[in-house]
Write a protein that holds these residues in place. Structure first.
Motif, short mmCIF file in Angstrom:
data_model
loop_
_atom_site.label_atom_id
_atom_site.label_comp_id
_atom_site.label_asym_id
_atom_site.label_seq_id
_atom_site.Cartn_x
_atom_site.Cartn_y
_atom_site.Cartn_z
N VAL A 93 0.98 -1.08 -0.15
CA VAL A 93 -0.12 0.03 -0.16
C VAL A 93 1.12 1.31 0.07
O VAL A 93 1.71 1.64 0.98
CB VAL A 93 -1.05 -0.01 1.03
CG1 VAL A 93 -1.90 1.02 1.35
CG2 VAL A 93 -1.75 -1.32 1.13
N GLU A 94 0.99 1.82 -1.07
CA GLU A 94 1.97 2.92 -1.58
C GLU A 94 1.23 4.01 -2.48
O GLU A 94 0.78 3.38 -3.48
CB GLU A 94 3.42 2.60 -1.71
CG GLU A 94 4.10 3.61 -2.20
CD GLU A 94 4.42 4.75 -1.47
OE1 GLU A 94 4.05 6.02 -1.47
OE2 GLU A 94 4.93 4.46 -0.29
N ASP A 95 1.02 5.26 -1.99
CA ASP A 95 0.30 5.98 -2.85
C ASP A 95 1.21 6.53 -4.26
O ASP A 95 0.73 6.98 -5.29
CB ASP A 95 -0.40 7.16 -2.36
CG ASP A 95 0.50 8.14 -1.54
OD1 ASP A 95 1.78 7.63 -1.03
OD2 ASP A 95 0.34 9.12 -1.20
N ASP A 96 2.56 6.45 -4.15
CA ASP A 96 3.15 6.90 -5.12
C ASP A 96 3.76 5.58 -5.95
O ASP A 96 3.98 4.87 -5.59
CB ASP A 96 4.74 7.28 -4.59
CG ASP A 96 5.83 7.89 -5.53
OD1 ASP A 96 6.25 6.95 -6.49
OD2 ASP A 96 6.29 8.81 -5.31
N SER A 97 3.29 5.83 -7.16
CA SER A 97 3.31 4.33 -8.01
C SER A 97 4.45 4.03 -8.50
O SER A 97 4.76 3.01 -8.49
CB SER A 97 2.31 4.66 -9.28
OG SER A 97 3.00 5.58 -10.06
N LEU A 98 5.47 4.69 -8.40
CA LEU A 98 6.93 4.37 -8.77
C LEU A 98 7.42 3.61 -7.45
O LEU A 98 7.98 2.59 -7.67
CB LEU A 98 8.06 5.87 -9.18
CG LEU A 98 7.58 6.45 -10.25
CD1 LEU A 98 8.50 7.54 -10.61
CD2 LEU A 98 7.70 5.27 -11.48
N ILE A 99 7.27 4.13 -6.40
CA ILE A 99 7.82 3.44 -5.22
C ILE A 99 7.13 2.00 -5.17
O ILE A 99 7.64 1.06 -4.72
CB ILE A 99 7.53 4.24 -3.91
CG1 ILE A 99 8.37 5.64 -3.73
CG2 ILE A 99 7.71 3.46 -2.67
CD1 ILE A 99 8.12 6.54 -2.75
N ARG A 100 5.89 2.09 -5.27
CA ARG A 100 4.96 0.82 -5.20
C ARG A 100 5.33 -0.15 -6.21
O ARG A 100 5.64 -1.14 -5.62
CB ARG A 100 3.36 1.13 -5.44
CG ARG A 100 2.64 0.02 -5.04
CD ARG A 100 0.90 0.45 -5.38
NE ARG A 100 0.64 0.60 -6.62
CZ ARG A 100 0.24 2.00 -6.95
NH1 ARG A 100 0.24 3.09 -5.87
NH2 ARG A 100 0.16 2.37 -8.23
N LEU A 101 5.72 0.14 -7.31
CA LEU A 101 6.10 -0.92 -8.41
C LEU A 101 7.29 -1.27 -8.26
O LEU A 101 7.96 -2.38 -8.14
CB LEU A 101 5.97 -0.31 -9.84
CG LEU A 101 4.69 0.31 -10.30
CD1 LEU A 101 4.80 0.99 -11.67
CD2 LEU A 101 3.94 -1.02 -10.61
N ASP A 102 8.28 -0.30 -7.63
CA ASP A 102 9.85 -0.85 -7.14
C ASP A 102 9.55 -1.82 -6.02
O ASP A 102 10.25 -2.72 -6.16
CB ASP A 102 10.68 0.42 -6.88
CG ASP A 102 12.15 0.06 -6.31
OD1 ASP A 102 12.65 -0.67 -7.30
OD2 ASP A 102 12.41 0.40 -5.30
N LEU A 103 8.63 -1.59 -4.90
CA LEU A 103 8.66 -2.64 -4.10
C LEU A 103 8.20 -3.72 -4.49
O LEU A 103 8.89 -4.77 -3.90
CB LEU A 103 7.83 -2.14 -2.87
CG LEU A 103 8.11 -0.60 -1.83
CD1 LEU A 103 7.00 -0.34 -1.01
CD2 LEU A 103 9.38 -1.60 -1.18
N GLN A 104 7.25 -3.87 -5.45
CA GLN A 104 6.55 -5.13 -6.04
C GLN A 104 7.65 -5.84 -6.81
O GLN A 104 7.97 -7.20 -6.80
CB GLN A 104 5.55 -4.97 -6.84
CG GLN A 104 4.27 -4.40 -5.81
CD GLN A 104 2.91 -4.11 -6.75
OE1 GLN A 104 2.91 -2.92 -7.38
NE2 GLN A 104 2.22 -5.27 -7.06
N ASP A 105 8.58 -5.20 -7.51
CA ASP A 105 9.36 -5.81 -8.20
C ASP A 105 10.62 -6.27 -7.31
O ASP A 105 11.11 -7.53 -7.64
CB ASP A 105 10.25 -4.70 -9.13
CG ASP A 105 11.39 -5.17 -10.07
OD1 ASP A 105 10.90 -6.16 -10.57
OD2 ASP A 105 12.36 -4.95 -9.68
N THR A 106 11.03 -5.72 -6.20
CA THR A 106 11.94 -6.24 -5.13
C THR A 106 11.12 -7.54 -4.57
O THR A 106 12.05 -8.42 -4.32
CB THR A 106 12.26 -5.04 -4.20
OG1 THR A 106 12.89 -3.86 -4.90
CG2 THR A 106 13.28 -5.55 -3.21
N LEU A 107 10.24 -7.41 -4.28
CA LEU A 107 9.39 -8.46 -3.57
C LEU A 107 9.52 -9.88 -4.74
O LEU A 107 9.94 -10.97 -4.17
CB LEU A 107 7.97 -8.39 -3.33
CG LEU A 107 7.95 -7.44 -2.11
CD1 LEU A 107 6.31 -6.81 -1.97
CD2 LEU A 107 8.34 -8.13 -0.68
#
Length: 92
Positions: free
Chosen positions: A23-37
């Motif tokens: 849950v992250e409102d900044d899409s770039l941060i959210r996508l980066d976290l999802q990629d890292t996961l």
């Protein structure tokens, strides 16, 4: 935030079939976290930019772990954290 967790800790908690809610409102941060996961072996990560969207996803799919941004655009994630606690889902 996810970079502070070890690969072994995540693998032990989530396993190969783990699903994480990000849950992250900044899409770039959210996508980066999802990629890292994904690189850490999490097979599925669900992304949400608001508490309402996250609650909707939780109603539809089980998750084993969540990563929450505290300050979202128009609110905080406190209500979501309370729901996760009631559901027994760990989060940071």
């Amino acid at each position: 935030m996810i970079h502070l967790l070890s690969r072994d800790l995540i693998a032990a908690r989530l396993g190969a079939q783990g699903t994480c809610l990000v849950v992250e409102d900044d899409s770039l941060i959210r996508l980066d976290l999802q990629d890292t996961l994904g690189q850490l072996g999490v097979t599925t990560s669900l992304g949400a930019s608001s508490v309402a969207q996250a609650l909707d996803l939780l109603a539809k799919q089980r998750v084993e772990f969540a990563i929450l941004d505290y300050q979202l655009r128009n609110s905080t994630s406190v209500k979501l954290a309370e729901v996760l606690l009631q559901m027994g889902i760990p989060f940071l």
